[in-house]
Design an enzyme around this catalytic site. Structure first.
Site, PDB file in Angstrom:
ATOM      1  N   GLY A  20       0.801  -1.299   0.064  1.00  0.00           N
ATOM      2  CA  GLY A  20      -0.042  -0.074  -0.039  1.00  0.00           C
ATOM      3  C   GLY A  20       0.684   1.236   0.040  1.00  0.00           C
ATOM      4  O   GLY A  20       1.942   1.158   0.459  1.00  0.00           O
ATOM      5  N   ARG A  39       0.983  -5.304  -5.318  1.00  0.00           N
ATOM      6  CA  ARG A  39       1.166  -6.421  -4.009  1.00  0.00           C
ATOM      7  C   ARG A  39       1.742  -7.640  -4.592  1.00  0.00           C
ATOM      8  O   ARG A  39       1.669  -8.637  -3.945  1.00  0.00           O
ATOM      9  CB  ARG A  39       0.000  -6.822  -3.327  1.00  0.00           C
ATOM     10  CG  ARG A  39      -0.592  -5.448  -2.575  1.00  0.00           C
ATOM     11  CD  ARG A  39      -1.661  -5.820  -1.289  1.00  0.00           C
ATOM     12  NE  ARG A  39      -2.111  -4.644  -0.690  1.00  0.00           N
ATOM     13  CZ  ARG A  39      -1.517  -4.275   0.256  1.00  0.00           C
ATOM     14  NH1 ARG A  39      -0.048  -4.439   0.879  1.00  0.00           N
ATOM     15  NH2 ARG A  39      -1.961  -2.950   1.087  1.00  0.00           N
ATOM     16  N   ASP A  53       6.039  -7.936   4.900  1.00  0.00           N
ATOM     17  CA  ASP A  53       6.196  -8.822   3.710  1.00  0.00           C
ATOM     18  C   ASP A  53       7.186  -8.534   2.794  1.00  0.00           C
ATOM     19  O   ASP A  53       7.859  -9.285   2.128  1.00  0.00           O
ATOM     20  CB  ASP A  53       4.778  -8.949   3.131  1.00  0.00           C
ATOM     21  CG  ASP A  53       3.850  -9.962   3.965  1.00  0.00           C
ATOM     22  OD1 ASP A  53       4.381 -10.552   4.968  1.00  0.00           O
ATOM     23  OD2 ASP A  53       2.492  -9.485   4.127  1.00  0.00           O
ATOM     24  N   LYS A  64       8.578   0.907   5.114  1.00  0.00           N
ATOM     25  CA  LYS A  64       7.332   1.449   4.711  1.00  0.00           C
ATOM     26  C   LYS A  64       6.045   1.027   5.359  1.00  0.00           C
ATOM     27  O   LYS A  64       5.929  -0.413   5.138  1.00  0.00           O
ATOM     28  CB  LYS A  64       7.255   1.724   3.090  1.00  0.00           C
ATOM     29  CG  LYS A  64       6.118   2.266   2.677  1.00  0.00           C
ATOM     30  CD  LYS A  64       5.071   1.257   1.888  1.00  0.00           C
ATOM     31  CE  LYS A  64       4.424  -0.096   2.393  1.00  0.00           C
ATOM     32  NZ  LYS A  64       3.685  -0.557   1.685  1.00  0.00           N
ATOM     33  N   THR A  65       5.269   1.594   5.899  1.00  0.00           N
ATOM     34  CA  THR A  65       3.623   1.133   6.022  1.00  0.00           C
ATOM     35  C   THR A  65       3.082   2.008   6.972  1.00  0.00           C
ATOM     36  O   THR A  65       3.753   2.455   7.902  1.00  0.00           O
ATOM     37  CB  THR A  65       3.441  -0.171   6.578  1.00  0.00           C
ATOM     38  OG1 THR A  65       2.281  -0.377   6.568  1.00  0.00           O
ATOM     39  CG2 THR A  65       4.159  -0.572   7.682  1.00  0.00           C
ATOM     40  N   ASP A 106       0.549   1.495   8.790  1.00  0.00           N
ATOM     41  CA  ASP A 106       0.228   0.682   9.734  1.00  0.00           C
ATOM     42  C   ASP A 106       1.126   0.820  11.136  1.00  0.00           C
ATOM     43  O   ASP A 106       0.970   0.538  12.075  1.00  0.00           O
ATOM     44  CB  ASP A 106       0.180  -0.760   9.395  1.00  0.00           C
ATOM     45  CG  ASP A 106      -0.963  -1.111   8.633  1.00  0.00           C
ATOM     46  OD1 ASP A 106      -1.521  -0.033   7.891  1.00  0.00           O
ATOM     47  OD2 ASP A 106      -1.119  -2.269   8.334  1.00  0.00           O
TER      48      ASP A 106
END
Ligand code: FBP
Length: 701
Positions: A106, A170, A201, A225-226, A228
């Site tokens: 994402g 993805r 991941d 990166k994320t 979340d």
């Protein structure tokens, strides 16, 4: 206006003021493009070398040692100013090199600055170097689809959000064929190093690529990166090396700004509970940060629910000499009761409105749901393996999927009989609403993750809340408190005896500033009866209008508005923190490459402190791996971090819960974080979670 007075649209469109007003590029974009991020001190010198830091240790996973033998023994590396002493190192730093960059997963605000950092550093070391951006994520590597990053391209996207420059995807490089295709692409482009900008991941993928391409002399570097925020890295001794992944701050600030606006709306109109689902596939970091930023009335934290123990249940079982294992962990039913409790408490103080934050991944922490997710993951994976078909393609419609599960539970054929899906599972699953069944059966992502963003989490929870509130209303327990002064106003207007009416209809008359109608008064009929019994009216008289008005005001109408904060935050422009952070990550990635590192993730230590103290490092990805269930199989992946319920940030939220619920006479305690900023003064220039967690005090005795 007559037709001849109207200016032609062409003339209107070519007016300079109108051209400026409707141009694609506005002053915010111009300012952002011109903004120069602050560099970490180590980069002021220009040349960098690496120094192993063996004092930073991580446990080594046995499987990681087996599968990643060539990178498992990497050390943490610190970037230090100056060129390596030896001539080779000097030459290597300055050599012309081709670097490939790929975004994976994402989008997260700041990605473009990673590219800008790598581009600037690589061109500075050698203007002949070429940077290639693979298009649409890892798929671009597999299909050899790329664009050369030029200064014009990079300048267009400096300090801007999204991954628009080269897009993302993805896809996963998870087979021998895909490894071979990746190698072929790298060789065709003479790639010296590949930078993978991704989450847990994607960094796992980076480690496997680093292992596979080492023999070809191609280096692979990961970038955390994320949005979340679940990439947080600490050593065995608990020292933080990477406090947060990039993008988290910007997304959290974007969500918080919107949620805070809803707080203002709720406390102005007093009619809605705004239910805000906030992204974060599993971890509740974003929900926690948004809670700290906005002081919303109620915030669920998944990790907290998982730790829940029903002490009363345990005690009851203990009295019988038994242990009740179902007392550990939260059930959906219990969760909905907890939310209702908060709503009822606020309503009693006249506040039948509010704002609640629900983390997207909260269901992951609810025992009964987690069991379904694991069972279904395994069933789908087994089906795909046994039949060499895709479960979701074969059973396209929900009915077909349910039918397959039914047959499985009955063990219709030898092949299908499944010890993990029995008649009881099937029965429980069939009791769920179909939109929820559909959600639980949704296709897993390429990495085998359950796609929580596709599930209507808030609907599942709020439907149960609505049902239970209805019961509480019928029982007379859910009432809107009537302010003392309003009651007196109405009594005076109708010339009624305050005390007589007050004692008759309220259960806490003169005991509180908000009066609650007695539980047995649940309709106009019961109200009339109570007034007759108290001698206030006779059988033939109507309920006085003013008493009726008070009664009506006390009857709650539970109205909600649902909001999902996720994709908007991923696409937000980066905050100043993320602009600086990501640019320095890019510079770090280049320094790691220029010094020959591979299988390392570029990170910045001390993010929780002032930028002057930021310390760029390379961390061995292979040392961060563990085994996790994916598509029904234990798989080696980089470990993600969920909210630590012993952290300062969570404990502070817990301590403030009562206050921010504001089920009292006072005002709400909403905080206004303001919009995402990239320059100027901001009250806190990094995530509040980091600020709070970085404060260490001597333990209290
Ligand atoms: P990454 O882990 O790739 O950064 O993505 C995080 C995330 O935004 C989650 O918060 C969310 O659950 C998921 O992506 C949504 O994925 P999709 O874009 O496939 O809908």
């Amino acid at each position: 206006m007559i037709a001849s007075d109207i200016i032609s649209i062409d003339k209107l469109l070519s007016h300079p003021k109108i051209e400026t007003a409707i141009a694609d590029i506005n002053s915010e974009t111009i300012d952002r493009r011109a903004f120069v991020p602050q560099k970490c001190r180590v980069f002021s010198n220009g040349f960098i070398s690496l120094q192993d830091q063996p004092q930073y240790q991580f446990p080594i996973n046995r499987e990681a040692k087996k599968q990643l033998p060539d990178i498992i023994h990497n050390h943490v590396q610190k970037l230090i100013p100056g060129l390596p002493d030896n001539k080779d190192g000097h030459r290597a730093f300055l050599k012309k090199r081709n670097i490939g960059i790929v975004f994976s997963g994402g989008p997260a605000p700041g990605g473009h600055n990673v590219v800008a950092g790598i581009f600037d550093a690589a061109k500075k070391a050698n203007p002949e170097s070429q940077i290639f951006g693979f298009i649409l994520g890892p798929e671009g590597i597999l299909e050899n689809r790329y664009v050369e990053i030029t200064s014009e391209l990079v300048n267009t996207y400096r300090n801007m959000g999204g991954f628009t420059m080269i897009k993302t995807g993805r896809s996963k490089i998870d087979s021998k064929i895909k490894m071979t295709l990746s190698r072929e692409t790298c060789q065709a482009l003479n790639i010296d190093a590949l930078v993978i900008v991704g989450g847990d991941d994607s960094n796992t993928n980076a480690a496997f690529l680093a292992q596979a391409l080492k023999i070809d002399g191609i280096q692979v570097i990961g970038i955390p990166k994320t949005i979340d925020g679940d990439i947080q890295i600490s050593t065995e001794d608990g020292e933080t090396l990477c406090a947060i992944s990039f993008g988290f701050h910007s997304a959290a600030r974007a969500f918080s700004q919107n949620i805070s606006n809803l707080c203002t709306d709720a406390s102005s109109d007093l009619k809605y509970w705004h239910v805000c689902k906030v992204m974060g596939r599993v971890a509740s970091h974003l929900a926690l940060e948004a809670a700290l930023q906005t002081h919303a009335n109620l915030t669920l934290i998944g990790e907290d629910l998982a730790d829940y123990v029903d002490k009363e249940r345990l005690k009851k079982a203990d009295e019988k000499g038994e242990v009740d294992y179902t007392a550990y962990g939260m059930t959906l039913r219990h969760l909905s009761r907890m939310i209702c409790d908060a709503i009822v408490k606020r309503a009693a103080k006249g506040k039948n409105y509010g704002v609640m934050i629900i983390p997207e991944g909260v269901l992951e922490f609810i025992n009964e749901i987690q069991i379904f997710i694991i069972k279904l993951n395994t069933i789908i994976a087994q089906y795909n393996q046994i039949y060499d078909l895709d479960f979701h393609t074969t059973f396209h419609a929900l009915d077909a999927k349910l039918e397959y599960l039914r047959r499985l539970s009955r063990g219709i054929t030898e092949k299908q009989a499944s010890p993990i899906w029995n008649a009881r599972d099937d029965e429980l699953f069939n009791d769920l609403p179909s939109f929820f069944q559909e959600g639980l059966l949704v296709e897993r992502d390429t990495h085998g993750n359950f796609q929580f963003s596709q599930v209507n989490t808030e609907k599942i929870i709020m439907d149960m809340v609505g049902d239970y509130l209805h019961i509480l209303k019928e029982k007379g327990e859910y009432k809107v408190g009537i302010e003392e002064s309003r009651f007196h106003y109405f009594m005076e207007r109708a010339n009624l005896d305050h005390d007589l009416v007050g004692k008759t209809i309220f259960r806490n008359y003169k005991e509180d500033r908000y009066y609650l109608i007695k539980k047995n008064i649940i309709s106009v009929k019961t109200l009339k009866q109570v007034l007759i019994n108290a001698g206030i009216i006779t059988n033939n008289e109507k309920v006085p209008e003013s008493v009726l008005t008070i009664f009506k005001k006390s009857v709650p109408n539970f109205k909600t508005q649902s909001h999902f904060y996720g994709y908007d935050g991923r696409g937000s422009n980066p905050t100043k923190f993320d602009c600086n952070y990501t640019y320095n990550l890019g510079l770090t990635a280049f320094s790691l490459i220029a010094n020959g590192a591979t299988g390392q993730m570029a990170v910045i230590k001390n993010l929780e402190h002032n930028l002057d103290t930021w310390e760029p490092l390379g961390i061995p990805i292979a040392r961060l791996m563990h085994l996790e269930e994916r598509k029904g199989k234990l798989t080696l992946v980089m470990e993600k971090n969920v909210v630590d319920t012993n952290s300062n940030a969570f404990r502070i939220l817990k301590a403030m819960r009562e206050k921010w619920l504001a089920a009292d006479h006072g005002e709400d305690h909403y905080r206004k974080p303001g919009p995402v900023r990239f320059r100027g003064k901001s009250e806190e220039d990094r995530p509040l979670t980091l600020v709070l967690n970085s404060i260490s005090l001597p333990p209290s005795k």
